[in-house]
Design a protein around this motif. Structure first.
Motif, PDB file in Angstrom:
ATOM      1  N   ALA A   1       0.730  -1.081   0.171  1.00  0.00           N
ATOM      2  CA  ALA A   1      -0.182  -0.047  -0.142  1.00  0.00           C
ATOM      3  C   ALA A   1       0.952   1.199  -0.056  1.00  0.00           C
ATOM      4  CB  ALA A   1      -0.713  -0.034   1.214  1.00  0.00           C
ATOM      5  N   LEU A   2       1.664   1.408  -1.216  1.00  0.00           N
ATOM      6  CA  LEU A   2       2.399   2.553  -1.390  1.00  0.00           C
ATOM      7  C   LEU A   2       1.947   3.925  -1.001  1.00  0.00           C
ATOM      8  CD1 LEU A   2       4.838   1.411  -3.997  1.00  0.00           C
ATOM      9  CD2 LEU A   2       5.338   1.116  -1.618  1.00  0.00           C
ATOM     10  N   ASN A   3       2.634   4.822  -0.391  1.00  0.00           N
ATOM     11  CA  ASN A   3       1.928   6.160  -0.331  1.00  0.00           C
ATOM     12  C   ASN A   3       0.524   6.193   0.331  1.00  0.00           C
ATOM     13  OD1 ASN A   3       3.862   7.025  -2.340  1.00  0.00           O
ATOM     14  ND2 ASN A   3       2.452   6.307  -3.872  1.00  0.00           N
ATOM     15  N   HIS A   4       0.244   4.972   1.129  1.00  0.00           N
ATOM     16  CA  HIS A   4      -0.727   5.278   2.030  1.00  0.00           C
ATOM     17  C   HIS A   4      -0.283   5.568   3.610  1.00  0.00           C
ATOM     18  CE1 HIS A   4      -4.186   3.753   4.464  1.00  0.00           C
ATOM     19  NE2 HIS A   4      -4.969   3.818   3.405  1.00  0.00           N
ATOM     20  N   PRO A   5      -1.059   6.273   4.184  1.00  0.00           N
ATOM     21  CA  PRO A   5      -0.500   7.160   5.897  1.00  0.00           C
ATOM     22  C   PRO A   5      -0.326   5.872   6.486  1.00  0.00           C
ATOM     23  CG  PRO A   5      -2.822   7.741   5.027  1.00  0.00           C
ATOM     24  CD  PRO A   5      -2.318   7.150   3.991  1.00  0.00           C
ATOM     25  N   LYS A   6      -1.117   4.791   6.417  1.00  0.00           N
ATOM     26  CA  LYS A   6      -0.886   3.498   7.164  1.00  0.00           C
ATOM     27  C   LYS A   6      -0.383   2.444   6.516  1.00  0.00           C
ATOM     28  CE  LYS A   6      -2.903   3.701  10.693  1.00  0.00           C
ATOM     29  NZ  LYS A   6      -2.327   4.313  12.058  1.00  0.00           N
ATOM     30  N   SER A   7       0.500   2.614   5.677  1.00  0.00           N
ATOM     31  CA  SER A   7       1.142   1.581   4.866  1.00  0.00           C
ATOM     32  C   SER A   7       1.974   0.765   6.010  1.00  0.00           C
ATOM     33  CB  SER A   7       2.209   2.033   3.724  1.00  0.00           C
ATOM     34  OG  SER A   7       3.026   2.923   4.441  1.00  0.00           O
ATOM     35  N   THR A   8       2.620   1.162   7.086  1.00  0.00           N
ATOM     36  CA  THR A   8       3.569   0.586   8.170  1.00  0.00           C
ATOM     37  C   THR A   8       2.823  -0.538   8.690  1.00  0.00           C
ATOM     38  OG1 THR A   8       4.706   2.392   8.251  1.00  0.00           O
ATOM     39  CG2 THR A   8       5.108   0.729   9.982  1.00  0.00           C
ATOM     40  N   GLU A   9       1.516  -0.361   8.837  1.00  0.00           N
ATOM     41  CA  GLU A   9       0.503  -1.384   9.438  1.00  0.00           C
ATOM     42  C   GLU A   9       0.000  -2.177   8.538  1.00  0.00           C
ATOM     43  OE1 GLU A   9       0.490   2.159   9.861  1.00  0.00           O
ATOM     44  OE2 GLU A   9       0.903   2.235  12.188  1.00  0.00           O
ATOM     45  N   VAL A  10      -0.197  -1.759   7.585  1.00  0.00           N
ATOM     46  CA  VAL A  10      -1.124  -2.461   6.451  1.00  0.00           C
ATOM     47  C   VAL A  10      -0.141  -3.623   5.583  1.00  0.00           C
ATOM     48  CG1 VAL A  10      -2.456  -2.255   4.150  1.00  0.00           C
ATOM     49  CG2 VAL A  10      -2.905  -0.539   5.914  1.00  0.00           C
ATOM     50  N   ASP A  11       1.076  -2.921   5.114  1.00  0.00           N
ATOM     51  CA  ASP A  11       1.749  -3.789   4.364  1.00  0.00           C
ATOM     52  C   ASP A  11       2.050  -5.014   4.838  1.00  0.00           C
ATOM     53  OD1 ASP A  11       1.771  -2.002   2.306  1.00  0.00           O
ATOM     54  OD2 ASP A  11       3.785  -1.192   2.729  1.00  0.00           O
ATOM     55  N   PRO A  12       2.667  -5.362   6.301  1.00  0.00           N
ATOM     56  CA  PRO A  12       2.685  -6.631   6.899  1.00  0.00           C
ATOM     57  C   PRO A  12       1.586  -7.794   6.771  1.00  0.00           C
ATOM     58  CG  PRO A  12       3.393  -4.912   8.348  1.00  0.00           C
ATOM     59  CD  PRO A  12       2.726  -4.366   7.207  1.00  0.00           C
ATOM     60  N   ILE A  13       0.294  -7.043   6.758  1.00  0.00           N
ATOM     61  CA  ILE A  13      -0.785  -7.910   6.560  1.00  0.00           C
ATOM     62  C   ILE A  13      -1.088  -8.437   5.115  1.00  0.00           C
ATOM     63  CG2 ILE A  13      -3.522  -8.253   6.991  1.00  0.00           C
ATOM     64  CD1 ILE A  13      -2.967  -5.778   8.986  1.00  0.00           C
ATOM     65  N   LEU A  14      -0.736  -7.469   4.125  1.00  0.00           N
ATOM     66  CA  LEU A  14      -0.698  -7.855   2.851  1.00  0.00           C
ATOM     67  C   LEU A  14       0.272  -8.814   2.553  1.00  0.00           C
ATOM     68  CD1 LEU A  14      -1.296  -4.458   0.963  1.00  0.00           C
ATOM     69  CD2 LEU A  14      -2.916  -5.941   1.515  1.00  0.00           C
ATOM     70  N   LYS A  15       1.382  -8.811   2.938  1.00  0.00           N
ATOM     71  CA  LYS A  15       2.412 -10.067   3.014  1.00  0.00           C
ATOM     72  C   LYS A  15       2.036 -11.329   3.452  1.00  0.00           C
ATOM     73  CE  LYS A  15       7.136 -10.817   3.810  1.00  0.00           C
ATOM     74  NZ  LYS A  15       8.250 -10.265   4.456  1.00  0.00           N
ATOM     75  N   GLU A  16       1.300 -11.097   4.627  1.00  0.00           N
ATOM     76  CA  GLU A  16       1.008 -12.409   5.248  1.00  0.00           C
ATOM     77  C   GLU A  16      -0.307 -13.093   4.490  1.00  0.00           C
ATOM     78  OE1 GLU A  16      -2.097 -13.700   9.179  1.00  0.00           O
ATOM     79  OE2 GLU A  16      -1.082 -11.817   9.184  1.00  0.00           O
ATOM     80  N   ILE A  17      -1.198 -12.163   3.953  1.00  0.00           N
ATOM     81  CA  ILE A  17      -2.157 -12.863   3.210  1.00  0.00           C
ATOM     82  C   ILE A  17      -1.378 -13.614   1.827  1.00  0.00           C
ATOM     83  CG2 ILE A  17      -4.351 -12.283   1.537  1.00  0.00           C
ATOM     84  CD1 ILE A  17      -4.782 -10.058   3.467  1.00  0.00           C
ATOM     85  N   TYR A  18      -0.326 -12.900   1.262  1.00  0.00           N
ATOM     86  CA  TYR A  18       0.012 -13.404  -0.136  1.00  0.00           C
ATOM     87  C   TYR A  18       1.046 -14.653   0.214  1.00  0.00           C
ATOM     88  CZ  TYR A  18       3.296 -13.456  -3.949  1.00  0.00           C
ATOM     89  OH  TYR A  18       4.163 -13.817  -5.088  1.00  0.00           O
ATOM     90  N   GLU A  19       1.735 -14.591   1.627  1.00  0.00           N
ATOM     91  CA  GLU A  19       2.565 -15.681   1.733  1.00  0.00           C
ATOM     92  C   GLU A  19       2.040 -16.795   2.671  1.00  0.00           C
ATOM     93  OE1 GLU A  19       5.988 -13.884   3.371  1.00  0.00           O
ATOM     94  OE2 GLU A  19       6.742 -13.174   1.503  1.00  0.00           O
ATOM     95  N   ARG A  20       1.037 -16.778   2.915  1.00  0.00           N
ATOM     96  CA  ARG A  20       0.348 -17.818   3.799  1.00  0.00           C
ATOM     97  C   ARG A  20       0.269 -19.398   3.205  1.00  0.00           C
ATOM     98  NH1 ARG A  20      -1.744 -18.864   9.272  1.00  0.00           N
ATOM     99  NH2 ARG A  20      -3.370 -20.586   9.081  1.00  0.00           N
ATOM    100  N   PRO A  21      -0.391 -19.292   1.886  1.00  0.00           N
ATOM    101  CA  PRO A  21      -0.381 -20.605   1.317  1.00  0.00           C
ATOM    102  C   PRO A  21       0.917 -20.954   1.060  1.00  0.00           C
ATOM    103  CG  PRO A  21      -1.634 -19.044  -0.163  1.00  0.00           C
ATOM    104  CD  PRO A  21      -1.022 -18.222   1.069  1.00  0.00           C
TER     105      PRO A  21
END
Length: 246
Positions: A117-137
């Motif tokens: 979530a580049l350029n998003h004010p909450k990217s520090t919190e959001v990006d680890p969750i996006l990574k988790e969703i991608y890498e879980r499988p």
């Protein structure tokens, strides 16, 4: 595409292989080509594509990239977006050489790695969750072998386009505007996620509900329809068919 006095001059014909429902990779070509054909081996995906609203110069058919329903030397652009790793590439390149016009272009592109979530004010919190969703499988051992080709960013020898005029472009930032709900649904369509869901339905459902809840919290919203712009890093291979016979 050429620009003359701000007017777009279209090329004749493009084919998009592995088009899915057509929204992400096929329809955007309509502006630049007189005619666009999207093909996919999934009858369900093509049925959805045909039902959807799309430009009149776009058509969809059930077909494989290794056996395209088009005539010899008629295609200006043959592209495979996030689809090449599922194909017999040796046969696909033979088919590309058959259908491309002299000077026509074949391109393969795909994203590798999690969205951000580049350029998003909450990217520090959001990006680890996006990574988790991608890498879980992957962590659960449910990624098909083809996904290894994606993670290696199409660097394997089998992907190399057999034309002398070719190039590679890496790390193209590709933004996709979606909603929280739409992004989660997109993740659920990925082959690795579907395999995990089939093997561990209850565990997967519980986990994705928790991950979605944490994503909403990180975005400081409870609305699943909230806009979410994510960026993927795309790698692209391009090759031009010679104007003269080899």
């Amino acid at each position: 595409m050429h620009l003359v006095s701000n007017e777009v001059i279209k090329f004749p014909f493009a084919v998009d292989v592995g088009c899915g429902t057509g929204h992400q990779s096929t329809v955007p070509l309509a502006k630049y080509f007189d005619s666009v054909l999207g093909v996919d081996i999934s009858e369900e995906q093509i049925a959805e594509a045909n039902k959807s609203k799309h430009p009149e110069n776009v058509n969809f058919k059930v077909a494989a990239g290794e056996a395209l329903p088009v005539e010899n030397e008629t295609v200006s652009l043959l592209q495979a977006a996030a689809a090449a790793h599922w194909m017999d590439l040796a046969q696909f390149y033979k088919e590309a050489d058959r259908v491309l016009t002299p000077g026509g272009v074949v391109t393969l592109y795909c994203n590798a790695g999690p969205a951000q979530a580049l350029n998003h004010p909450k990217s520090t919190e959001v990006d680890p969750i996006l990574k988790e969703i991608y890498e879980r499988p992957l962590e659960r051992g449910f990624c098909p072998p083809a996904n290894d080709l994606v993670r290696r960013r199409y660097t394997d020898e089998c992907f190399q386009i057999p034309y002398s005029d070719k190039t590679r472009i890496d790390n193209i930032p590709h933004p996709i505007t979606n909603t929280v709900e739409g992004y989660v649904k997109f993740c659920k369509t990925l082959s690795s996620f579907r395999k995990m869901e089939q093997a561990e339905p209850d565990l997967t459902e519980q986990w994705i509900e928790d991950a979605t809840s944490r994503l909403l919290n990180a975005l400081e919203t409870t609305d699943m329809s909230s806009e979410l712009v994510v960026y993927f890093q795309v790698h692209m291979l391009l090759g031009r068919k010679p104007h003269q016979p080899k």
